[in-house]
Design an enzyme around this catalytic site. Structure first.
Site, PDB file in Angstrom:
ATOM      1  N   ARG A  84      42.315  26.459  36.661  1.00 37.73           N
ATOM      2  CA  ARG A  84      41.812  27.225  35.511  1.00 37.73           C
ATOM      3  C   ARG A  84      42.978  27.436  34.567  1.00 37.73           C
ATOM      4  O   ARG A  84      43.654  28.454  34.588  1.00 37.73           O
ATOM      5  CB  ARG A  84      41.243  28.562  36.002  1.00 37.73           C
ATOM      6  CG  ARG A  84      40.719  29.472  34.900  1.00 37.73           C
ATOM      7  CD  ARG A  84      40.065  30.707  35.521  1.00 37.73           C
ATOM      8  NE  ARG A  84      39.643  31.663  34.504  1.00 37.73           N
ATOM      9  CZ  ARG A  84      40.428  32.623  34.013  1.00 37.73           C
ATOM     10  NH1 ARG A  84      41.682  32.735  34.445  1.00 37.73           N
ATOM     11  NH2 ARG A  84      39.979  33.466  33.104  1.00 37.73           N
ATOM     12  N   SER A 117      29.254  30.658  36.566  1.00 35.51           N
ATOM     13  CA  SER A 117      29.484  32.122  36.620  1.00 35.51           C
ATOM     14  C   SER A 117      28.196  32.825  36.215  1.00 35.51           C
ATOM     15  O   SER A 117      27.587  32.457  35.217  1.00 35.51           O
ATOM     16  CB  SER A 117      30.554  32.527  35.595  1.00 35.51           C
ATOM     17  OG  SER A 117      31.702  31.749  35.748  1.00 35.51           O
ATOM     18  N   LYS A 124      41.562  37.952  33.949  1.00 37.28           N
ATOM     19  CA  LYS A 124      40.673  37.426  32.911  1.00 37.28           C
ATOM     20  C   LYS A 124      40.643  38.446  31.771  1.00 37.28           C
ATOM     21  O   LYS A 124      40.141  39.556  31.936  1.00 37.28           O
ATOM     22  CB  LYS A 124      39.266  37.221  33.501  1.00 37.28           C
ATOM     23  CG  LYS A 124      38.255  36.554  32.572  1.00 37.28           C
ATOM     24  CD  LYS A 124      36.960  36.235  33.336  1.00 37.28           C
ATOM     25  CE  LYS A 124      35.784  35.899  32.440  1.00 37.28           C
ATOM     26  NZ  LYS A 124      35.909  34.648  31.703  1.00 37.28           N
TER      27      LYS A 124
HETATM   28  C1  LIG Z   1      34.974  32.816  35.610  1.00 32.92           C
HETATM   29  C2  LIG Z   1      34.812  32.356  36.877  1.00 32.92           C
HETATM   30  C3  LIG Z   1      33.874  32.962  37.774  1.00 32.92           C
HETATM   31  N1  LIG Z   1      33.708  32.490  39.041  1.00 32.92           N
HETATM   32  C4  LIG Z   1      34.447  31.425  39.444  1.00 32.92           C
HETATM   33  C5  LIG Z   1      34.228  30.959  40.868  1.00 32.92           C
HETATM   34  F1  LIG Z   1      34.833  31.815  41.700  1.00 32.92           F
HETATM   35  F2  LIG Z   1      34.736  29.737  41.041  1.00 32.92           F
HETATM   36  F3  LIG Z   1      32.917  30.954  41.145  1.00 32.92           F
HETATM   37  N2  LIG Z   1      35.329  30.793  38.678  1.00 32.92           N
HETATM   38  C6  LIG Z   1      35.562  31.200  37.389  1.00 32.92           C
HETATM   39  N3  LIG Z   1      36.402  30.591  36.655  1.00 32.92           N
END
Ligand SMILES: C=C1C=NC(C(F)(F)F)=NC1=N
Ligand SMILES: [Mg+2]
Length: 211
Positions: A39, A110, A139
């Site tokens: 990410r 998500s 985030k």
């Molecule tokens: C914003 C996000 C929310 N959930 C997930 C995951 F954990 F992979 F499901 N990854 C992300 N980048």
């Protein structure tokens, strides 16, 4: 998709790491993470060729440990690298377009409410990420912490669908996340900032014998 891959789902970008990101990833893989998501996002992230080279290096390492390599947001790169899958949010490109093309890839979405959950399942997602469960430091534009209530509600709504929790998960609260219905936990900071990544991953792995 085998939901055991969600057991300890490490998510990382270069800006999350305090030391060499590839060293962090290698230690996490050696310790037994079950899935990895690149990410590369936020101020100071790699772009262009440097980003692609870094992604290839992460993918190569995951392949050596036979751990799925998932790309966040950048579906084009996921296809270009023939990654194991990609993860998209509600704001990213609509999943239906990719469902056909994504045959055989792990597709994660998500979700923040039951309507988004239903839509993700209809569109053919393989797993959903639910959160942020707790206050997250990773985030910037995160929604307010949803707590375990929403996770429990979604698990009631979808008894067997692969679900991973995300957002402020630590060694202390990981088991509460699992007992609330998640198949696994996804983490960024608790591994990236750990003094002993091996121990941290061991503490995060599900204690339950996986049958
Ligand atoms: C914003 C996000 C929310 N959930 C997930 C995951 F954990 F992979 F499901 N990854 C992300 N980048
Ligand atoms: Mg996104």
């Amino acid at each position: 998709m085998n939901c055991n891959i969600l057991n300890v789902y490490f998510i990382m970008g270069t800006i999350n790491c305090r030391k060499d990101p590839l060293e962090t990833l290698e230690e996490a893989l050696q310790a037994g993470i079950t899935c990895f998501q690149l990410r590369e996002k936020g101020e100071g992230s790699l772009t262009g060729k440097a980003y692609e080279e870094f992604a290839r290096a992460c993918q190569k390492m995951c392949q050596a440990y036979q751990v799925p390599f998932i790309v966040n947001d950048d579906v084009e790169l996921a296809f270009k690298l023939n990654a194991d899958g990609f993860h998209i949010g509600q704001e990213d490109l609509a999943l239906p377009i990719f469902r056909e093309k994504a045959k055989g890839k792990i597709v994660g979405v998500s979700v923040h409410n039951s309507r988004e959950m239903e839509q993700a399942i209809l569109n053919g997602a393989d797993y959903v990420g639910i959160g942020p469960l707790y206050k997250t430091q990773s985030k910037k534009d995160a929604k307010p912490p949803a707590g375990l209530y929403f996770l429990k509600a979604i698990r009631k709504q979808s008894a067997n669908f692969p679900i991973v929790g995300i957002g402020g998960i630590t060694e202390e609260n990981a088991n509460a996340v699992r007992s609330s219905g998640a198949d696994g936990v996804s983490v960024i900071s608790v591994i990236c900032h750990s003094e002993d990544i091996g121990q941290t991953v061991k503490n995060l792995l599900s204690k339950k014998k996986i049958n």
